[in-house]
Design an enzyme around this catalytic site. Structure first.
Site, PDB file in Angstrom:
ATOM      1  N   GLU A 111      -3.575   7.531  -5.294  1.00 39.07           N
ATOM      2  CA  GLU A 111      -3.743   6.785  -6.529  1.00 39.07           C
ATOM      3  C   GLU A 111      -4.827   7.144  -7.512  1.00 39.07           C
ATOM      4  O   GLU A 111      -6.065   7.322  -6.767  1.00 39.07           O
ATOM      5  CB  GLU A 111      -3.942   5.071  -6.353  1.00 39.07           C
ATOM      6  CG  GLU A 111      -2.687   4.294  -5.920  1.00 39.07           C
ATOM      7  CD  GLU A 111      -2.687   3.314  -5.677  1.00 39.07           C
ATOM      8  OE1 GLU A 111      -3.859   2.420  -5.796  1.00 39.07           O
ATOM      9  OE2 GLU A 111      -1.900   2.447  -4.954  1.00 39.07           O
ATOM     10  N   ARG A 125       0.785  -1.402  -0.102  1.00 38.61           N
ATOM     11  CA  ARG A 125      -0.052   0.084   0.176  1.00 38.61           C
ATOM     12  C   ARG A 125       0.729   1.181  -0.060  1.00 38.61           C
ATOM     13  O   ARG A 125       1.779   1.127   0.621  1.00 38.61           O
ATOM     14  CB  ARG A 125      -0.950  -0.059   1.211  1.00 38.61           C
ATOM     15  CG  ARG A 125      -2.112  -1.085   1.123  1.00 38.61           C
ATOM     16  CD  ARG A 125      -3.192  -0.586   0.108  1.00 38.61           C
ATOM     17  NE  ARG A 125      -4.372  -1.227  -0.029  1.00 38.61           N
ATOM     18  CZ  ARG A 125      -4.404  -2.330  -0.485  1.00 38.61           C
ATOM     19  NH1 ARG A 125      -3.403  -2.938  -1.597  1.00 38.61           N
ATOM     20  NH2 ARG A 125      -5.538  -3.155  -0.663  1.00 38.61           N
ATOM     21  N   HIS A 158      -0.752   0.084  -9.732  1.00 35.89           N
ATOM     22  CA  HIS A 158      -1.539  -0.673  -8.959  1.00 35.89           C
ATOM     23  C   HIS A 158      -2.244  -2.007  -9.739  1.00 35.89           C
ATOM     24  O   HIS A 158      -3.141  -2.072  -9.669  1.00 35.89           O
ATOM     25  CB  HIS A 158      -2.576   0.074  -8.026  1.00 35.89           C
ATOM     26  CG  HIS A 158      -2.919  -0.779  -6.857  1.00 35.89           C
ATOM     27  ND1 HIS A 158      -3.455  -0.280  -5.776  1.00 35.89           N
ATOM     28  CD2 HIS A 158      -3.036  -2.038  -6.485  1.00 35.89           C
ATOM     29  CE1 HIS A 158      -3.504  -1.136  -4.785  1.00 35.89           C
ATOM     30  NE2 HIS A 158      -3.385  -2.428  -5.338  1.00 35.89           N
TER      31      HIS A 158
HETATM   32  C1  DGY Z   1      -5.881  -6.135  -3.095  1.00 34.98           C
HETATM   33  O1  DGY Z   1      -6.571  -6.999  -3.287  1.00 34.98           O
HETATM   34  O2  DGY Z   1      -6.023  -5.472  -1.883  1.00 34.98           O
HETATM   35  C2  DGY Z   1      -5.064  -5.311  -4.264  1.00 34.98           C
HETATM   36  O3  DGY Z   1      -4.261  -4.404  -3.520  1.00 34.98           O
HETATM   37  C3  DGY Z   1      -5.999  -4.704  -5.092  1.00 34.98           C
HETATM   38  O4  DGY Z   1      -6.504  -3.664  -4.434  1.00 34.98           O
END
Ligand code: DGY
Length: 323
Positions: A269, A240, A288
């Site tokens: 993001e 994250r 991402h």
């Molecule tokens: C998750 O599955 O948490 C990925 O980062 C997609 O947001």
């Protein structure tokens, strides 16, 4: 018999959406953008179920807006930081998530960033189109760093961290270190050593953030952490964005405190196009795409739909959040 009304904050791939539409009456955000807070608050009024994704927050206000009809929340993600789990539990609302099916995809993205940064692919791609190709520089042109005989430090040896280590074994990594809240039984599978975060930062050639986000680790990778790393260290984050203090990362990359960084996650993001990190040749950023394989996204969508429907029926969820 009338179908249960659900709110979908972002339409999932067809495999999951078809299942939801068959069983439910759907109120959905169908545009190709993130839902706004206001739209979410209005969209959930009177629903029995919510299908969401990070970063669409399902907090107390959203639960209040939905009202007492809400029975089932399902997120198409492994990350859970956007959901108030305590509040859902108190209200008897079931919550499902989608771990496991995205582990391999996310581990692959992590490896892609490890190789893109260590082998300087951003500079290499640019050289091909901007005329830089052709230099020899004593045979050291665009030379990078090898994973062979290196020490890789994994911050968070969960499902994804372990999958990363397994994929790195054939590269001839000398040693895996990992840090986290507890020692993991399965660390023997990759002969990884449980160490303090400080030791991991000091000894690793590659520092890879694979931990989940919690209330204590925002800004974990800051000036102090980067100064503890080797000058030749490469930092990778597929977890994250908020784990990183991005101003400190920029300074560390610009000043040579560390060698390079690969980020699949940023804060915010999308990362604005004028963010200074984009100007650095030693910073590779992807949008991402950790779980972005056809297999993973379809499997996530199906599992999220099954969780949602099971919760609406009052059945046991195929993949409930840990209690
Ligand atoms: C998750 O599955 O948490 C990925 O980062 C997609 O947001």
């Amino acid at each position: 018999m009338s179908k249960p009304l659900v709110y979908v904050s972002r339409v999932p791939p067809p495999a999951g959406m078809k299942m939801i539409e068959e069983f439910c009456t759907v109120r959905a955000m169908r545009e190709d953008r993130f839902v706004t807070r206001q739209e979410m608050l209005e969209g959930v009024v009177g629903v029995e179920g919510i299908l969401c994704h990070p970063p669409d927050k399902v907090d107390k206000d959203v639960l209040d807006a939905a009202g007492p009809t809400l029975k089932s929340v399902s997120t198409m993600s492994v990350g859970l930081e956007h959901i108030d789990l305590v509040e859902c539990k108190t209200r008897g609302i079931s919550v499902g998530y989608t771990p496991g099916v995205l582990t391999d995809a996310t581990a692959e993205t992590t490896l892609a960033l490890l190789l893109a940064t260590s082998r300087r692919l951003k500079e290499a791609f640019s050289a091909v189109v901007d005329g830089g190709w052709g230099s020899w520089e004593d045979g050291l042109y665009l030379c990078g760093k090898t994973l062979f005989e290196s020490t890789v430090g994994i911050v968070g040896l969960g499902r994804i961290g372990l999958a990363v280590a397994k994929r790195l074994q054939p590269f001839g990594v000398k040693k895996f270190l990992y840090s986290g809240n507890t020692k993991k039984e399965y660390d023997a599978e990759v002969q990884a050593e449980f160490v303090s975060l400080d030791r991991l930062l000091q000894e690793s050639d590659f520092v890879v953030a694979c931990c989940s986000m919690n209330k204590d680790n925002a800004g974990l990778f800051n000036k102090t952490a980067f100064r503890k790393m080797k000058k030749s260290a490469i930092f990778i984050n597929t977890s994250r964005g908020v784990l990183v203090n991005q101003e400190d990362l920029y300074d560390a990359l610009k000043s040579g405190t560390i060698l390079a960084a690969g980020l699949d996650v940023t804060s915010p993001e999308p990362l604005p196009r004028d963010n200074p990190l984009h100007s650095l040749k030693n910073c590779v950023i992807t949008p991402h795409i950790g779980s972005a394989t056809m297999y993973a996204r379809n499997a996530m969508a199906e599992l999220a739909a099954r969780n949602l429907i099971a919760g609406l029926k009052g059945n046991e969820l195929p993949s409930p959040v840990p209690s």
